[in-house]
Write a protein that holds these residues in place. Sequence first.
Motif, short mmCIF file in Angstrom:
data_model
loop_
_atom_site.label_atom_id
_atom_site.label_comp_id
_atom_site.label_asym_id
_atom_site.label_seq_id
_atom_site.Cartn_x
_atom_site.Cartn_y
_atom_site.Cartn_z
N UNK A 18 0.85 -1.19 0.00
CA UNK A 18 0.00 0.00 0.00
C UNK A 18 0.88 1.24 0.00
N UNK A 19 0.36 2.34 -0.52
CA UNK A 19 1.07 3.61 -0.47
C UNK A 19 0.15 4.69 0.07
N UNK A 20 0.76 5.71 0.64
CA UNK A 20 0.00 6.84 1.18
C UNK A 20 -0.38 7.76 0.03
N UNK A 21 -1.54 8.37 0.15
CA UNK A 21 -2.01 9.33 -0.85
C UNK A 21 -2.87 10.37 -0.15
N UNK A 22 -3.10 11.44 -0.85
CA UNK A 22 -4.05 12.46 -0.41
C UNK A 22 -5.15 12.50 -1.45
N UNK A 23 -6.37 12.49 -1.01
CA UNK A 23 -7.49 12.60 -1.94
C UNK A 23 -8.14 13.96 -1.75
N UNK A 24 -8.47 14.58 -2.89
CA UNK A 24 -9.23 15.82 -2.91
C UNK A 24 -10.55 15.53 -3.60
N UNK A 45 -7.88 14.62 2.39
CA UNK A 45 -7.98 13.43 3.24
C UNK A 45 -6.74 12.58 3.00
N UNK A 46 -6.08 12.16 4.06
CA UNK A 46 -4.95 11.25 3.95
C UNK A 46 -5.48 9.82 3.99
N UNK A 47 -5.14 9.05 2.97
CA UNK A 47 -5.65 7.68 2.85
C UNK A 47 -4.53 6.75 2.41
N UNK A 48 -4.84 5.47 2.37
CA UNK A 48 -3.93 4.44 1.89
C UNK A 48 -4.58 3.80 0.66
N UNK A 49 -3.78 3.61 -0.40
CA UNK A 49 -4.32 3.07 -1.65
C UNK A 49 -3.42 1.97 -2.19
N UNK A 50 -3.93 1.28 -3.17
CA UNK A 50 -3.16 0.36 -4.00
C UNK A 50 -3.10 0.99 -5.39
N UNK A 74 -6.43 2.49 -9.33
CA UNK A 74 -6.32 2.64 -7.89
C UNK A 74 -7.42 1.79 -7.25
N UNK A 75 -7.03 0.98 -6.28
CA UNK A 75 -7.98 0.26 -5.42
C UNK A 75 -8.00 1.01 -4.10
N UNK A 76 -9.18 1.38 -3.64
CA UNK A 76 -9.28 2.18 -2.42
C UNK A 76 -10.60 1.90 -1.72
N UNK A 95 -3.41 12.75 -4.91
CA UNK A 95 -2.03 13.25 -4.91
C UNK A 95 -1.15 12.14 -4.36
N UNK A 96 -0.25 11.66 -5.23
CA UNK A 96 0.58 10.50 -4.90
C UNK A 96 2.03 10.84 -5.23
N UNK A 97 2.85 10.90 -4.19
CA UNK A 97 4.29 11.15 -4.36
C UNK A 97 4.56 12.36 -5.27
N UNK A 98 3.84 13.44 -5.05
CA UNK A 98 4.05 14.67 -5.80
C UNK A 98 3.33 14.75 -7.13
N UNK A 99 2.67 13.69 -7.55
CA UNK A 99 1.93 13.69 -8.81
C UNK A 99 0.44 13.77 -8.54
#
Length: 128
Positions: A18-24, A45-50, A74-76, A95-99
Motif C-alpha cells: 500500500x502507499x499513502x495518498x491524499x485525496x481531494x 484526506x490522507x488515505x492508503x491506496x493500492x 487505484x484500489x481504495x 495526490x501521490x508522491x508529488x503527482x
Amino acid sequence: MMNLHNLTRSAIRAVNPDIAAIVRRSDGWTVGEGRTRIPKYLPDEHIVIQLQPLSKGDLQHVDGLNIHGIFKSIHVNGNFWSVNRKQQTGGDLFLIEGDTWLVIEPLELWPDWCRLLVCLQTDREGDE
C-alpha cells in the motif's frame, strides 16, 4: 455484506505494498475571472491506496475511450467519482508522491471499496 477486497489485501500487499495518498474530493466550482469555472475541493484526506498498472482489458477500454496519457488503476476503500456533468459531481484528485491523478472513471464500484481508472495530470502540485 462481506468486503472481499479486505479479505485479499494481505496477499496483495505482499506483492504490491500500500502507499499513502491524499485525496481531494470535488465540491463543485466557483466562477472566476472571465466567468471561468474554478474547481473547489473538500479538505484533503490522507488515505492508503493500492496503485496498480492496467490490465490488458483495461488498456483496451482506455483505447476505446480515445483518450491519451499515462493511466493506472487505484484500489481504495470508499467511493470516488469521475466527472458527471448531469449530476454536477466528480473530478476527484489523488495526490501521490508529488503527482496529481484525476479520476477518469470508476471501473468497479462496491458498497465499501472501488477500483478507479486514473490519469496523470501534467500540472504538478505547487507549479503555477
